[in-house]
Scaffold this motif. Structure first.
Motif, mmCIF file in Angstrom:
data_model
loop_
_atom_site.group_PDB
_atom_site.id
_atom_site.type_symbol
_atom_site.label_atom_id
_atom_site.label_comp_id
_atom_site.label_asym_id
_atom_site.label_seq_id
_atom_site.Cartn_x
_atom_site.Cartn_y
_atom_site.Cartn_z
ATOM 1 N N ILE A 116 0.567 -1.099 -0.322
ATOM 2 C CA ILE A 116 0.065 0.246 0.103
ATOM 3 C C ILE A 116 1.004 1.090 0.046
ATOM 4 O O ILE A 116 0.505 2.389 -0.634
ATOM 5 C CB ILE A 116 -1.061 0.081 1.359
ATOM 6 N N ALA A 117 1.784 1.199 0.970
ATOM 7 C CA ALA A 117 2.802 2.092 1.347
ATOM 8 C C ALA A 117 3.716 2.403 -0.756
ATOM 9 O O ALA A 117 3.558 3.648 -0.627
ATOM 10 C CB ALA A 117 3.748 2.084 1.979
ATOM 11 N N ARG A 118 3.912 1.032 -1.262
ATOM 12 C CA ARG A 118 4.553 1.698 -2.770
ATOM 13 C C ARG A 118 3.381 2.536 -3.762
ATOM 14 O O ARG A 118 4.032 3.174 -4.093
ATOM 15 C CB ARG A 118 4.841 -0.265 -2.803
ATOM 16 N N VAL A 119 2.252 1.716 -3.221
ATOM 17 C CA VAL A 119 0.828 1.787 -4.787
ATOM 18 C C VAL A 119 0.838 3.904 -4.402
ATOM 19 O O VAL A 119 0.671 4.947 -4.888
ATOM 20 C CB VAL A 119 0.013 1.544 -4.550
ATOM 21 N N ALA A 120 0.577 3.997 -2.826
ATOM 22 C CA ALA A 120 -0.031 5.351 -2.403
ATOM 23 C C ALA A 120 1.840 6.149 -2.638
ATOM 24 O O ALA A 120 1.065 7.411 -2.317
ATOM 25 C CB ALA A 120 0.137 5.419 -1.431
ATOM 26 N N GLY A 121 2.616 5.701 -3.044
ATOM 27 C CA GLY A 121 4.280 6.762 -3.529
ATOM 28 C C GLY A 121 4.592 6.958 -2.292
ATOM 29 O O GLY A 121 5.866 7.714 -2.327
ATOM 30 N N ASN A 122 4.954 6.560 -1.824
ATOM 31 C CA ASN A 122 5.906 6.093 -0.683
ATOM 32 C C ASN A 122 6.201 5.133 -0.100
ATOM 33 O O ASN A 122 6.180 4.687 0.870
ATOM 34 C CB ASN A 122 6.092 7.573 0.744
ATOM 35 N N PRO A 123 8.054 4.186 -0.742
ATOM 36 C CA PRO A 123 7.718 2.840 0.068
ATOM 37 C C PRO A 123 7.924 2.480 0.801
ATOM 38 O O PRO A 123 8.292 1.342 1.610
ATOM 39 C CB PRO A 123 8.266 2.396 -1.587
ATOM 40 N N ARG A 124 8.983 3.674 2.049
ATOM 41 C CA ARG A 124 9.732 3.218 2.886
ATOM 42 C C ARG A 124 8.269 3.612 4.042
ATOM 43 O O ARG A 124 8.600 3.641 4.896
ATOM 44 C CB ARG A 124 9.761 4.584 2.893
ATOM 45 N N SER A 125 7.100 3.103 3.958
ATOM 46 C CA SER A 125 6.019 4.363 4.538
ATOM 47 C C SER A 125 5.083 3.023 5.460
ATOM 48 O O SER A 125 4.196 3.571 5.712
ATOM 49 C CB SER A 125 5.859 5.493 4.200
ATOM 50 N N ALA A 126 5.553 1.891 5.706
ATOM 51 C CA ALA A 126 4.834 1.060 6.147
ATOM 52 C C ALA A 126 4.145 1.329 6.790
ATOM 53 O O ALA A 126 2.459 1.433 7.857
ATOM 54 C CB ALA A 126 5.370 -1.012 5.633
ATOM 55 N N ARG A 127 4.871 1.611 8.166
ATOM 56 C CA ARG A 127 4.477 2.045 9.342
ATOM 57 C C ARG A 127 3.334 3.038 9.499
ATOM 58 O O ARG A 127 2.449 3.130 10.243
ATOM 59 C CB ARG A 127 5.531 2.246 10.225
ATOM 60 N N GLN A 128 3.847 4.095 8.657
ATOM 61 C CA GLN A 128 2.388 5.491 8.719
ATOM 62 C C GLN A 128 1.207 4.089 7.963
ATOM 63 O O GLN A 128 0.030 5.191 8.628
ATOM 64 C CB GLN A 128 2.951 6.264 7.569
ATOM 65 N N VAL A 129 1.389 3.441 7.172
ATOM 66 C CA VAL A 129 -0.465 2.780 6.551
ATOM 67 C C VAL A 129 -1.156 1.949 7.784
ATOM 68 O O VAL A 129 -1.789 2.892 7.923
ATOM 69 C CB VAL A 129 -0.174 2.337 6.134
ATOM 70 N N VAL A 130 -0.185 1.242 8.765
ATOM 71 C CA VAL A 130 -0.465 1.371 9.984
ATOM 72 C C VAL A 130 -1.171 2.626 11.076
ATOM 73 O O VAL A 130 -2.316 2.277 11.489
ATOM 74 C CB VAL A 130 0.651 0.592 10.707
ATOM 75 N N ARG A 131 -0.576 3.297 11.005
ATOM 76 C CA ARG A 131 -0.847 4.855 11.487
ATOM 77 C C ARG A 131 -2.404 5.094 11.142
ATOM 78 O O ARG A 131 -3.346 5.632 11.696
ATOM 79 C CB ARG A 131 0.079 6.258 12.498
ATOM 80 N N ILE A 132 -2.003 5.323 9.876
ATOM 81 C CA ILE A 132 -3.646 5.750 8.883
ATOM 82 C C ILE A 132 -4.336 4.659 8.883
ATOM 83 O O ILE A 132 -5.862 5.121 9.410
ATOM 84 C CB ILE A 132 -3.013 6.028 7.237
ATOM 85 N N LEU A 133 -4.648 3.268 8.982
ATOM 86 C CA LEU A 133 -5.612 2.849 9.584
ATOM 87 C C LEU A 133 -5.800 2.548 10.488
ATOM 88 O O LEU A 133 -7.219 2.394 10.514
ATOM 89 C CB LEU A 133 -4.912 0.901 9.013
ATOM 90 N N HIS A 134 -5.144 2.666 11.830
ATOM 91 C CA HIS A 134 -5.717 2.812 13.172
ATOM 92 C C HIS A 134 -6.739 4.161 13.443
ATOM 93 O O HIS A 134 -7.528 3.573 13.971
ATOM 94 C CB HIS A 134 -4.480 2.938 14.129
ATOM 95 N N SER A 135 -5.958 5.508 12.821
ATOM 96 C CA SER A 135 -6.744 6.394 13.324
ATOM 97 C C SER A 135 -7.724 6.802 12.108
ATOM 98 O O SER A 135 -8.936 7.594 12.558
ATOM 99 C CB SER A 135 -5.634 7.264 13.015
ATOM 100 N N MET A 136 -8.307 6.223 11.114
ATOM 101 C CA MET A 136 -8.858 7.016 10.280
ATOM 102 C C MET A 136 -9.820 5.508 10.198
ATOM 103 O O MET A 136 -10.334 5.956 8.892
ATOM 104 C CB MET A 136 -8.273 6.993 9.028
#
Length: 107
Positions: free
Chosen positions: A26-46
């Protein structure tokens, strides 16, 4: 809202029933391949606010990564109800069930 966050939300919303994506994918497709942990935070909060199909997001090994027992069983049963089969206790055959969108079509 940051563009990456908007892209992550859009990618997750577009995962079809019966398919999964990993946090890193998801992070790669969304434009930032090194942001898998940010995907976790987004899922958790949104997830609730944006009605995200959070249960379709798993780790790169094809496993449910949730530690909370109730949420684990919720995620597993939701995936099973969509036709996703598990190998063993919590592993999905990621090659069979991985959703691979065209980046241009998703973001």
């Amino acid at each position: 809202m940051e563009p990456f966050t908007e892209n992550v939300i859009r990618v997750i919303k577009n995962i079809p029933s019966g398919y999964v994506m990993s946090y890193g994918q998801i992070a790669r497709v969304a434009g930032n391949p090194r942001s898998a942990r940010q995907v976790v935070r987004i899922l958790h909060s949104m997830s609730k606010k944006h009605d995200l199909p959070w249960h379709r997001v798993i780790n790169s090994k094809g496993e449910i990564g949730i530690q909370d027992e109730e949420l684990y069983f919720t995620q597993k049963s939701r995936l099973e109800s969509e036709g996703v089969h598990f190998k063993g206790k919590n592993r999905v055959d990621i090659e069979t069930y991985r959703y691979s969108p065209d980046c241009e079509d998703t973001i």
